[in-house]
Write a protein that holds these residues in place. Structure first.
Motif, PDB file in Angstrom:
ATOM      1  N   ALA A  89       0.838  -1.202   0.000  1.00 24.78           N
ATOM      2  CA  ALA A  89       0.000   0.000   0.000  1.00 24.78           C
ATOM      3  C   ALA A  89       0.875   1.256   0.000  1.00 24.78           C
ATOM      4  O   ALA A  89       1.944   1.273   0.617  1.00 24.78           O
ATOM      5  N   PRO A  90       0.442   2.307  -0.674  1.00 23.21           N
ATOM      6  CA  PRO A  90       1.250   3.532  -0.755  1.00 23.21           C
ATOM      7  C   PRO A  90       1.130   4.395   0.500  1.00 23.21           C
ATOM      8  O   PRO A  90       0.675   5.531   0.446  1.00 23.21           O
ATOM      9  N   PHE A  91       1.550   3.830   1.627  1.00 24.88           N
ATOM     10  CA  PHE A  91       1.576   4.601   2.861  1.00 24.88           C
ATOM     11  C   PHE A  91       2.777   5.540   2.853  1.00 24.88           C
ATOM     12  O   PHE A  91       3.823   5.228   2.279  1.00 24.88           O
ATOM     13  N   GLU A  92       2.644   6.686   3.496  1.00 22.29           N
ATOM     14  CA  GLU A  92       3.741   7.636   3.595  1.00 22.29           C
ATOM     15  C   GLU A  92       4.598   7.344   4.826  1.00 22.29           C
ATOM     16  O   GLU A  92       5.781   7.074   4.722  1.00 22.29           O
ATOM     17  N   ARG A  93       3.986   7.407   5.998  1.00 18.13           N
ATOM     18  CA  ARG A  93       4.685   7.124   7.254  1.00 18.13           C
ATOM     19  C   ARG A  93       3.705   6.493   8.237  1.00 18.13           C
ATOM     20  O   ARG A  93       2.505   6.737   8.155  1.00 18.13           O
ATOM     21  N   TYR A  94       4.219   5.685   9.169  1.00 24.79           N
ATOM     22  CA  TYR A  94       3.351   5.173  10.231  1.00 24.79           C
ATOM     23  C   TYR A  94       3.476   6.093  11.456  1.00 24.79           C
ATOM     24  O   TYR A  94       4.553   6.576  11.790  1.00 24.79           O
ATOM     25  N   ILE A  95       2.338   6.340  12.084  1.00 24.42           N
ATOM     26  CA  ILE A  95       2.268   7.327  13.159  1.00 24.42           C
ATOM     27  C   ILE A  95       2.765   6.735  14.474  1.00 24.42           C
ATOM     28  O   ILE A  95       2.179   5.799  15.013  1.00 24.42           O
ATOM     29  N   THR A  96       3.853   7.284  14.982  1.00 28.09           N
ATOM     30  CA  THR A  96       4.358   6.904  16.301  1.00 28.09           C
ATOM     31  C   THR A  96       4.287   8.066  17.288  1.00 28.09           C
ATOM     32  O   THR A  96       4.598   7.903  18.464  1.00 28.09           O
ATOM     33  N   ARG A  97       3.869   9.235  16.796  1.00 27.09           N
ATOM     34  CA  ARG A  97       3.830  10.424  17.636  1.00 27.09           C
ATOM     35  C   ARG A  97       2.508  11.154  17.407  1.00 27.09           C
ATOM     36  O   ARG A  97       2.147  11.452  16.271  1.00 27.09           O
ATOM     37  N   ARG A  98       1.784  11.412  18.493  1.00 26.81           N
ATOM     38  CA  ARG A  98       0.535  12.176  18.455  1.00 26.81           C
ATOM     39  C   ARG A  98       0.702  13.411  19.338  1.00 26.81           C
ATOM     40  O   ARG A  98       1.161  13.309  20.481  1.00 26.81           O
ATOM     41  N   VAL A  99       0.307  14.568  18.812  1.00 28.14           N
ATOM     42  CA  VAL A  99       0.463  15.834  19.541  1.00 28.14           C
ATOM     43  C   VAL A  99      -0.866  16.593  19.521  1.00 28.14           C
ATOM     44  O   VAL A  99      -1.499  16.714  18.464  1.00 28.14           O
ATOM     45  N   LEU A 100      -1.287  17.068  20.676  1.00 30.76           N
ATOM     46  CA  LEU A 100      -2.453  17.938  20.786  1.00 30.76           C
ATOM     47  C   LEU A 100      -1.963  19.269  21.342  1.00 30.76           C
ATOM     48  O   LEU A 100      -1.398  19.323  22.433  1.00 30.76           O
ATOM     49  N   THR A 101      -2.170  20.349  20.590  1.00 23.39           N
ATOM     50  CA  THR A 101      -1.629  21.654  20.950  1.00 23.39           C
ATOM     51  C   THR A 101      -2.742  22.677  21.131  1.00 23.39           C
ATOM     52  O   THR A 101      -3.621  22.809  20.274  1.00 23.39           O
ATOM     53  N   PHE A 102      -2.675  23.394  22.258  1.00 19.19           N
ATOM     54  CA  PHE A 102      -3.576  24.504  22.532  1.00 19.19           C
ATOM     55  C   PHE A 102      -2.821  25.792  22.208  1.00 19.19           C
ATOM     56  O   PHE A 102      -1.780  26.076  22.812  1.00 19.19           O
ATOM     57  N   LEU A 103      -3.340  26.528  21.244  1.00 22.24           N
ATOM     58  CA  LEU A 103      -2.644  27.729  20.796  1.00 22.24           C
ATOM     59  C   LEU A 103      -3.241  28.980  21.437  1.00 22.24           C
ATOM     60  O   LEU A 103      -4.450  29.213  21.376  1.00 22.24           O
ATOM     61  N   GLY A 104      -2.352  29.792  22.051  1.00 24.68           N
ATOM     62  CA  GLY A 104      -2.702  31.139  22.441  1.00 24.68           C
ATOM     63  C   GLY A 104      -2.265  32.078  21.333  1.00 24.68           C
ATOM     64  O   GLY A 104      -1.803  31.649  20.276  1.00 24.68           O
ATOM     65  N   LYS A 105      -2.387  33.366  21.576  1.00 22.43           N
ATOM     66  CA  LYS A 105      -2.021  34.313  20.518  1.00 22.43           C
ATOM     67  C   LYS A 105      -0.530  34.284  20.208  1.00 22.43           C
ATOM     68  O   LYS A 105      -0.125  34.396  19.049  1.00 22.43           O
ATOM     69  N   GLU A 106       0.310  34.133  21.215  1.00 23.26           N
ATOM     70  CA  GLU A 106       1.758  34.152  21.004  1.00 23.26           C
ATOM     71  C   GLU A 106       2.446  32.952  21.636  1.00 23.26           C
ATOM     72  O   GLU A 106       3.669  32.941  21.773  1.00 23.26           O
ATOM     73  N   SER A 107       1.682  31.955  22.041  1.00 17.38           N
ATOM     74  CA  SER A 107       2.265  30.824  22.761  1.00 17.38           C
ATOM     75  C   SER A 107       1.509  29.546  22.448  1.00 17.38           C
ATOM     76  O   SER A 107       0.478  29.564  21.766  1.00 17.38           O
ATOM     77  N   ALA A 108       2.013  28.428  22.964  1.00 12.70           N
ATOM     78  CA  ALA A 108       1.396  27.131  22.699  1.00 12.70           C
ATOM     79  C   ALA A 108       1.671  26.187  23.856  1.00 12.70           C
ATOM     80  O   ALA A 108       2.753  26.209  24.455  1.00 12.70           O
ATOM     81  N   PHE A 109       0.695  25.356  24.171  1.00 11.07           N
ATOM     82  CA  PHE A 109       0.819  24.334  25.207  1.00 11.07           C
ATOM     83  C   PHE A 109       0.463  23.000  24.565  1.00 11.07           C
ATOM     84  O   PHE A 109      -0.631  22.840  24.040  1.00 11.07           O
TER      85      PHE A 109
END
Length: 436
Positions: free
Chosen positions: A68-88
């Motif tokens: 199958a033409p897969f690109e990459r397998y996912i080993t990393r998941r990130v959930l980011t909360f964005l403020g105006k000038e910052s990120a958590f």
């Protein structure tokens, strides 16, 4: 009627749902027509998606991950909360997801859809491209075929599987789906950026075939309800925003402006720096969850994939391809059962819904049915991400003065904008939507 116009099953739409159904049916020896409105399967899809639980294909294609033409397998998941000038960010990675058939893989939809449809063709399905289905054909109350916009466009089959995508024309023509409101539909705007394999691995701390899927909420879409995503492919990035259509209209902002603003955010700009845009596209997404799932069956007709609003958009989960494949396979099993009994009535085809109810498809949508309303909470969208970033800034700030305990620092930040009662109420809503 010409012989070649009679089939055992007609599948409309050669996306993951339709091609999975056609593959399973052709493998079982049925005469299958797979109709696609694009020049080729995937032609109408912008590249870039994550296919979770790809092992769903293993029964039909036991070693599919080798071809199958897969690109990459996912080993990393990130959930980011964005403020105006910052990120958590909440950043999770594991090598356990690097084992075939993998937990999730990134794909470029034109490549993947074309490959999956080719497997259906190899199994014996007839692929008909560049063809629009204008209507269903009936015998009394039972669907018996389709009318296509082409010469000799009348095709007959005792079972039609409508996998014609979001806002399904056929499901509405059959009286199974109502018109959606602007609050129930979202617009996805995507880009594919060429960055280079080495740059991706260095920039996202990946090795070999590892990949990352990252979702964003908060300042990602400004005051418009929605979120954003960024996925790593082999040598490109897929990124985009998904916004509620009603909110987009209310705020009177153009979607491509939101996408540009997202790319310019201080937490995102370094990740996409020097990327060259290869593709840009937009499409509708049924994100209303459980409330949008239509009647799935009538005599002679089954509805699958996005056409059945089987999209799992539940905060930290953004899944669709796995729901499409699972529903396509369930539709194929039901059609096979109907052929064995020679019975294509609504009662027999209701086995399709029962199969979905016994699978993760309808169980997940039902269990997380409160999540869409929670995700679109104004404070979750526009206030809490900024407050979370401000609280983190206060926790990590060093000013040569005595520090406060973490709890008091975080609570004071939240209480500066939100009452305790509102915090408790939103916490209760979050608990019901996601946790309990």
């Amino acid at each position: 009627m010409h012989a070649q116009q009679q089939f055992d099953v007609i599948v409309v739409g050669a996306g993951p749902a339709g091609s999975s159904a056609a593959l399973a049916l052709a493998r079982a020896g049925l005469r299958v027509a797979l109709i696609e409105r694009g020049e080729y399967p995937g032609a109408k899809n912008v590249s870039g998606a994550v296919f979770y639980a790809p092992g769903l294909l293993a029964e039909l294609l036991p070693t599919f991950w080798d071809e199958a033409p897969f690109e990459r397998y996912i080993t990393r998941r990130v959930l980011t909360f964005l403020g105006k000038e910052s990120a958590f960010s909440l950043d999770f990675r594991t090598r356990h997801f690097a084992i075939p058939p993998y937990n999730g893989v990134t794909v470029l939809r034109p490549k993947f859809d074309r490959w999956l449809a080719s497997k259906a063709v190899e199994a014996g399905a007839l692929l008909i491209t560049s063809t629009v289905v204008d209507d269903l054909l009936y015998e009394g109350e039972r669907v018996i075929g389709v009318q296509c916009r082409r010469d000799d466009g009348v095709l007959y089959a005792p079972v039609v599987i409508a996998a014609d995508g979001a806002n399904s024309f056929l499901a509405k023509k059959a009286g199974l789906q109502r018109e959606f409101s602007a609050e129930e539909m979202s617009l996805g705007v995507k880009e594919v950026l060429r960055l280079g394999e080495h740059a991706i691995e260095e920039r996202f701390n990946l090795t070999g075939d590892e990949g990352m899927a990252s979702e964003y909420v908060g300042e990602a879409t400004g005051s418009v309800k929605g979120g954003a995503f960024l996925y790593t492919n082999r040598d490109t990035l897929s990124l985009g925003i998904i916004v509620q259509i009603a909110s987009l209209a209310q705020e009177r902002v153009r979607p491509y402006e939101l996408l540009d603003r997202f790319k310019q955010h201080p937490a995102v700009a370094p990740l996409v720096r020097d990327g060259v845009t290869l593709e840009y596209s937009a499409h509708m997404i049924p994100e209303g969850g459980w409330q949008l799932v239509p009647r799935l069956v009538r005599a002679g007709l089954l509805v699958a994939g996005d056409a059945a609003a089987l999209v799992f958009a539940a905060g930290i989960f953004l899944e669709g391809m796995n729901f499409a494949v699972a529903s396509g396979l369930a539709a194929a099993e039901t059609a096979l059962e109907a052929h064995r009994h020679g019975d294509f009535s609504t009662a027999t085809l209701m086995g399709y819904r029962k199969r979905l109810e016994q699978s993760f498809v309808l169980q997940d949508l039902q269990r997380f049915r409160l999540t869409p309303a929670f995700v679109n909470n104004e404070r979750l969208q526009n206030l809490y991400p900024e407050l979370l970033c401000q609280a983190a800034e206060q926790v990590f700030r060093s000013e040569g003065r005595p520090r406060k305990k973490l709890g008091s620092t975080i609570l004071a930040t939240l209480r500066s904008k939100v009452s305790l009662w509102t915090l408790l109420r939103d916490g209760w809503q979050a608990g019901r939507a996601l946790f309990f």
